[in-house]
Motif scaffolding. Structure first.
Motif, PDB file in Angstrom:
ATOM      1  N   LYS A  41       1.007  -1.282  -0.036  1.00 31.07           N
ATOM      2  CA  LYS A  41      -0.108  -0.085  -0.048  1.00 31.07           C
ATOM      3  C   LYS A  41       0.748   1.319  -0.062  1.00 31.07           C
ATOM      4  O   LYS A  41       1.529   1.305   1.000  1.00 31.07           O
ATOM      5  CB  LYS A  41      -0.986   0.111   1.209  1.00 31.07           C
ATOM      6  CG  LYS A  41      -2.087  -1.168   1.329  1.00 31.07           C
ATOM      7  CD  LYS A  41      -2.679  -1.183   2.519  1.00 31.07           C
ATOM      8  CE  LYS A  41      -3.784  -2.292   2.399  1.00 31.07           C
ATOM      9  NZ  LYS A  41      -4.521  -2.503   3.429  1.00 31.07           N
ATOM     10  N   ASP A  43       0.959   5.430  -0.150  1.00 26.82           N
ATOM     11  CA  ASP A  43       0.118   6.538  -0.005  1.00 26.82           C
ATOM     12  C   ASP A  43       1.065   7.831  -0.036  1.00 26.82           C
ATOM     13  O   ASP A  43       2.101   7.958   0.640  1.00 26.82           O
ATOM     14  CB  ASP A  43      -0.355   6.335   1.560  1.00 26.82           C
ATOM     15  CG  ASP A  43      -1.373   7.680   1.713  1.00 26.82           C
ATOM     16  OD1 ASP A  43      -1.981   8.295   0.824  1.00 26.82           O
ATOM     17  OD2 ASP A  43      -1.529   8.045   2.955  1.00 26.82           O
ATOM     18  N   ASN A  45       1.103  11.934  -0.054  1.00 24.77           N
ATOM     19  CA  ASN A  45       0.565  13.231   0.115  1.00 24.77           C
ATOM     20  C   ASN A  45       1.256  14.479  -0.265  1.00 24.77           C
ATOM     21  O   ASN A  45       2.581  14.358  -0.026  1.00 24.77           O
ATOM     22  CB  ASN A  45      -0.036  13.354   1.401  1.00 24.77           C
ATOM     23  CG  ASN A  45      -0.656  12.388   2.020  1.00 24.77           C
ATOM     24  OD1 ASN A  45      -1.685  12.001   1.201  1.00 24.77           O
ATOM     25  ND2 ASN A  45      -0.572  11.805   3.177  1.00 24.77           N
TER      26      ASN A  45
END
Length: 187
Positions: A41, A43, A45
């Protein structure tokens, strides 16, 4: 003297042997294996960077002003021109008043006209527009946060037992001749 003699006759045993070797077979079947690797996973930002550019001083150097600054500049330039014109008119009037009685008659007006008209020198100068450092920049860098969570692989193994096949060996025999011992006495 005659001693009795002992005569011994010996017969060995005769066997017919048949040997059958043992047979052993061992095999190991391959295990069944299944491996899965789930995707990790990820992620990300991102906060954007900010670039601030202030070029108001550069616009002023070029002559492009805001409406308020433009009005203030024209008011100041108009006031300066009006004061300069008044000063010049007063100076010319004073010059005419002081020199008019000396018999010069129309020559005073001609000399004033000569002062006002005629070739005027324009100052020549090189000016760099916009001035150095007139554009101001400020940069606030953005941030990138990356978070990665790895996933464990899924491993499924089925182990197969070995196969073992064994046949015992055999030994068979038949007696062809039996053993015997004969003892005889002879004189």
């Amino acid at each position: 003297m005659n001693f009795p003699k002992l005569q011994i006759t010996k017969t060995d045993i005769k066997l017919d042997m048949q040997i059958q070797d043992p047979v052993q077979k061992i095999s190991q079947p391959r295990p069944k294996q299944n491996i899965e690797q789930p995707a990790g996973k990820l992620d990300i930002n991102i906060s954007k960077g900010v670039l601030d550019i202030d070029q108001s001083q550069a616009w002023k150097d070029v002559g492009l002003l805001t409406p308020k600054e433009s009005v203030q500049k024209y008011v100041a330039d108009g006031r300066q021109a009006a004061l300069k014109s008044i000063s010049k008119t007063v100076q010319e009037g004073r010059q005419m008043m002081l020199n008019s009685g000396n018999g010069q008659q129309g020559s005073i007006i001609a000399s004033i006209a000569k002062q006002n008209h005629g070739p005027h020198r324009v100052p020549i100068n090189i000016k760099f527009i916009p001035s150095v450092g007139s554009v101001k920049t400020h940069y606030t860098p953005g941030k990138v946060d990356v978070n990665y969570t790895p996933q464990q692989p899924k491993i499924d193994v089925q182990v197969n037992q070995p196969t073992h096949d064994y046949q015992q060996g055999k030994v068979t025999h038949n007696t062809i001749q039996r053993p015997s011992i004969d003892i005889d006495f002879t004189e």
